[in-house]
Design a protein around this motif. Sequence first.
Motif, PDB file in Angstrom:
ATOM      1  N   GLY A 249       8.698  13.177   2.717  1.00 17.85           N
ATOM      2  CA  GLY A 249       9.031  12.901   1.317  1.00 17.85           C
ATOM      3  C   GLY A 249       7.877  12.284   0.561  1.00 17.85           C
ATOM      4  O   GLY A 249       7.597  12.668  -0.586  1.00 17.85           O
ATOM      5  N   SER A 250       7.192  11.339   1.161  1.00 21.33           N
ATOM      6  CA  SER A 250       6.054  10.726   0.472  1.00 21.33           C
ATOM      7  C   SER A 250       4.932  11.748   0.270  1.00 21.33           C
ATOM      8  O   SER A 250       4.264  11.747  -0.771  1.00 21.33           O
ATOM      9  CB  SER A 250       5.548   9.508   1.236  1.00 21.33           C
ATOM     10  OG  SER A 250       4.990   9.898   2.472  1.00 21.33           O
ATOM     11  N   PHE A 251       4.748  12.634   1.226  1.00 20.15           N
ATOM     12  CA  PHE A 251       3.727  13.674   1.080  1.00 20.15           C
ATOM     13  C   PHE A 251       4.098  14.652  -0.033  1.00 20.15           C
ATOM     14  O   PHE A 251       3.245  15.040  -0.841  1.00 20.15           O
ATOM     15  CB  PHE A 251       3.524  14.419   2.398  1.00 20.15           C
ATOM     16  CG  PHE A 251       2.494  15.502   2.314  1.00 20.15           C
ATOM     17  CD1 PHE A 251       1.158  15.192   2.185  1.00 20.15           C
ATOM     18  CD2 PHE A 251       2.870  16.827   2.350  1.00 20.15           C
ATOM     19  CE1 PHE A 251       0.201  16.188   2.092  1.00 20.15           C
ATOM     20  CE2 PHE A 251       1.931  17.836   2.261  1.00 20.15           C
ATOM     21  CZ  PHE A 251       0.584  17.517   2.135  1.00 20.15           C
ATOM     22  N   VAL A 252       5.363  15.042  -0.102  1.00 22.50           N
ATOM     23  CA  VAL A 252       5.816  15.968  -1.152  1.00 22.50           C
ATOM     24  C   VAL A 252       5.655  15.325  -2.527  1.00 22.50           C
ATOM     25  O   VAL A 252       5.214  15.985  -3.485  1.00 22.50           O
ATOM     26  CB  VAL A 252       7.275  16.413  -0.889  1.00 22.50           C
ATOM     27  CG1 VAL A 252       7.867  17.108  -2.098  1.00 22.50           C
ATOM     28  CG2 VAL A 252       7.332  17.322   0.328  1.00 22.50           C
ATOM     29  N   VAL A 253       5.989  14.048  -2.647  1.00 27.50           N
ATOM     30  CA  VAL A 253       5.788  13.346  -3.923  1.00 27.50           C
ATOM     31  C   VAL A 253       4.320  13.369  -4.308  1.00 27.50           C
ATOM     32  O   VAL A 253       3.962  13.631  -5.475  1.00 27.50           O
ATOM     33  CB  VAL A 253       6.329  11.900  -3.842  1.00 27.50           C
ATOM     34  CG1 VAL A 253       5.853  11.057  -5.014  1.00 27.50           C
ATOM     35  CG2 VAL A 253       7.838  11.909  -3.774  1.00 27.50           C
ATOM     36  N   TYR A 254       3.441  13.124  -3.355  1.00 22.32           N
ATOM     37  CA  TYR A 254       2.001  13.138  -3.611  1.00 22.32           C
ATOM     38  C   TYR A 254       1.544  14.523  -4.080  1.00 22.32           C
ATOM     39  O   TYR A 254       0.804  14.649  -5.064  1.00 22.32           O
ATOM     40  CB  TYR A 254       1.248  12.720  -2.346  1.00 22.32           C
ATOM     41  CG  TYR A 254      -0.251  12.793  -2.461  1.00 22.32           C
ATOM     42  CD1 TYR A 254      -0.947  11.890  -3.241  1.00 22.32           C
ATOM     43  CD2 TYR A 254      -0.965  13.768  -1.781  1.00 22.32           C
ATOM     44  CE1 TYR A 254      -2.331  11.947  -3.341  1.00 22.32           C
ATOM     45  CE2 TYR A 254      -2.338  13.844  -1.875  1.00 22.32           C
ATOM     46  CZ  TYR A 254      -3.015  12.927  -2.663  1.00 22.32           C
ATOM     47  OH  TYR A 254      -4.372  12.995  -2.766  1.00 22.32           O
ATOM     48  N   VAL A 255       1.981  15.576  -3.408  1.00 22.31           N
ATOM     49  CA  VAL A 255       1.579  16.934  -3.766  1.00 22.31           C
ATOM     50  C   VAL A 255       2.137  17.333  -5.134  1.00 22.31           C
ATOM     51  O   VAL A 255       1.432  17.910  -5.965  1.00 22.31           O
ATOM     52  CB  VAL A 255       2.005  17.938  -2.669  1.00 22.31           C
ATOM     53  CG1 VAL A 255       1.834  19.371  -3.134  1.00 22.31           C
ATOM     54  CG2 VAL A 255       1.220  17.703  -1.398  1.00 22.31           C
TER      55      VAL A 255
ATOM     56  N   GLY B  39     -11.904   0.257 -12.033  1.00 21.60           N
ATOM     57  CA  GLY B  39     -13.227   0.784 -11.721  1.00 21.60           C
ATOM     58  C   GLY B  39     -13.165   2.288 -11.488  1.00 21.60           C
ATOM     59  O   GLY B  39     -12.737   3.052 -12.333  1.00 21.60           O
ATOM     60  N   GLU B  40     -13.602   2.706 -10.302  1.00 23.64           N
ATOM     61  CA  GLU B  40     -13.611   4.126  -9.945  1.00 23.64           C
ATOM     62  C   GLU B  40     -12.359   4.562  -9.184  1.00 23.64           C
ATOM     63  O   GLU B  40     -12.243   5.709  -8.787  1.00 23.64           O
ATOM     64  CB  GLU B  40     -14.849   4.443  -9.088  1.00 23.64           C
ATOM     65  CG  GLU B  40     -16.162   4.317  -9.823  1.00 23.64           C
ATOM     66  CD  GLU B  40     -16.268   5.353 -10.943  1.00 23.64           C
ATOM     67  OE1 GLU B  40     -15.931   6.535 -10.706  1.00 23.64           O
ATOM     68  OE2 GLU B  40     -16.668   4.972 -12.048  1.00 23.64           O
ATOM     69  N   LEU B  41     -11.429   3.663  -8.951  1.00 29.05           N
ATOM     70  CA  LEU B  41     -10.209   3.975  -8.207  1.00 29.05           C
ATOM     71  C   LEU B  41      -9.165   4.600  -9.130  1.00 29.05           C
ATOM     72  O   LEU B  41      -8.702   3.961 -10.079  1.00 29.05           O
ATOM     73  CB  LEU B  41      -9.644   2.704  -7.553  1.00 29.05           C
ATOM     74  CG  LEU B  41      -8.386   2.885  -6.698  1.00 29.05           C
ATOM     75  CD1 LEU B  41      -8.691   3.754  -5.484  1.00 29.05           C
ATOM     76  CD2 LEU B  41      -7.833   1.559  -6.274  1.00 29.05           C
ATOM     77  N   SER B  42      -8.818   5.849  -8.841  1.00 26.09           N
ATOM     78  CA  SER B  42      -7.800   6.528  -9.644  1.00 26.09           C
ATOM     79  C   SER B  42      -6.429   6.381  -8.988  1.00 26.09           C
ATOM     80  O   SER B  42      -6.322   6.006  -7.809  1.00 26.09           O
ATOM     81  CB  SER B  42      -8.151   8.003  -9.797  1.00 26.09           C
ATOM     82  OG  SER B  42      -8.036   8.651  -8.555  1.00 26.09           O
ATOM     83  N   LEU B  43      -5.407   6.709  -9.765  1.00 29.31           N
ATOM     84  CA  LEU B  43      -4.041   6.639  -9.234  1.00 29.31           C
ATOM     85  C   LEU B  43      -3.865   7.638  -8.091  1.00 29.31           C
ATOM     86  O   LEU B  43      -3.194   7.342  -7.100  1.00 29.31           O
ATOM     87  CB  LEU B  43      -3.024   6.908 -10.350  1.00 29.31           C
ATOM     88  CG  LEU B  43      -1.558   6.828  -9.947  1.00 29.31           C
ATOM     89  CD1 LEU B  43      -1.230   5.421  -9.472  1.00 29.31           C
ATOM     90  CD2 LEU B  43      -0.663   7.242 -11.079  1.00 29.31           C
ATOM     91  N   GLY B  44      -4.492   8.808  -8.191  1.00 33.72           N
ATOM     92  CA  GLY B  44      -4.407   9.818  -7.123  1.00 33.72           C
ATOM     93  C   GLY B  44      -4.989   9.317  -5.814  1.00 33.72           C
ATOM     94  O   GLY B  44      -4.433   9.559  -4.734  1.00 33.72           O
ATOM     95  N   MET B  45      -6.134   8.621  -5.911  1.00 33.35           N
ATOM     96  CA  MET B  45      -6.748   8.061  -4.691  1.00 33.35           C
ATOM     97  C   MET B  45      -5.845   6.981  -4.084  1.00 33.35           C
ATOM     98  O   MET B  45      -5.663   6.922  -2.867  1.00 33.35           O
ATOM     99  CB  MET B  45      -8.117   7.464  -5.014  1.00 33.35           C
ATOM    100  CG  MET B  45      -9.118   8.486  -5.484  1.00 33.35           C
ATOM    101  SD  MET B  45      -9.964   9.287  -4.157  1.00 33.35           S
ATOM    102  CE  MET B  45     -10.949   7.986  -3.530  1.00 33.35           C
ATOM    103  N   ALA B  46      -5.274   6.141  -4.949  1.00 35.43           N
ATOM    104  CA  ALA B  46      -4.404   5.064  -4.461  1.00 35.43           C
ATOM    105  C   ALA B  46      -3.148   5.639  -3.812  1.00 35.43           C
ATOM    106  O   ALA B  46      -2.713   5.174  -2.756  1.00 35.43           O
ATOM    107  CB  ALA B  46      -4.032   4.130  -5.610  1.00 35.43           C
TER     108      ALA B  46
END
Length: 143
Positions: free
Chosen positions: A68-74, A90-97
């Motif tokens: 489920g967490s992987f599907v939410v990420y995708v 800084g350089e940290l995006s929400l996608g990276m987090a």
Amino acid sequence: MPPRRETYGQSPWPESYAHDAPRYESYGRQAPWDAPDAQETHRHDTGLAALRSAYRLLRRISTLTALGSFVVYVVLSCYAPGLMGSRISGELSLGMAVGVLQLVVTFAAVFWYGRSAQRSVDPLARAVRERAVPAGRNAGAAR
């Protein structure tokens, strides 16, 4: 010395090898040591059903958590690229987090699975095994 020929119905082994052991047919009659006790079979089936149920619940929860967490990420990566590209600091995006959080959730699911299996599934499996193999039988056998 010529090889000994066997005739039908005669054993090549000496009479001392289990000549007095009872014979059981492969069909029709069951050996006394294989005959299940009705009450023991019911308890064994109940224990196996509880073990299957506990194992199934454990498997489903941990699998659905990680998947489920992987599907939410995708889904967020595909349908909300602007949101996933937004900078947190800084350089940290929400996608990276969220990607790093995906790893944390997966490791947490694996840790929870192992710990829950030790607490809930392993005792049930031990009880089923002890009922299936009595203490006196196969006592010296390696497992």
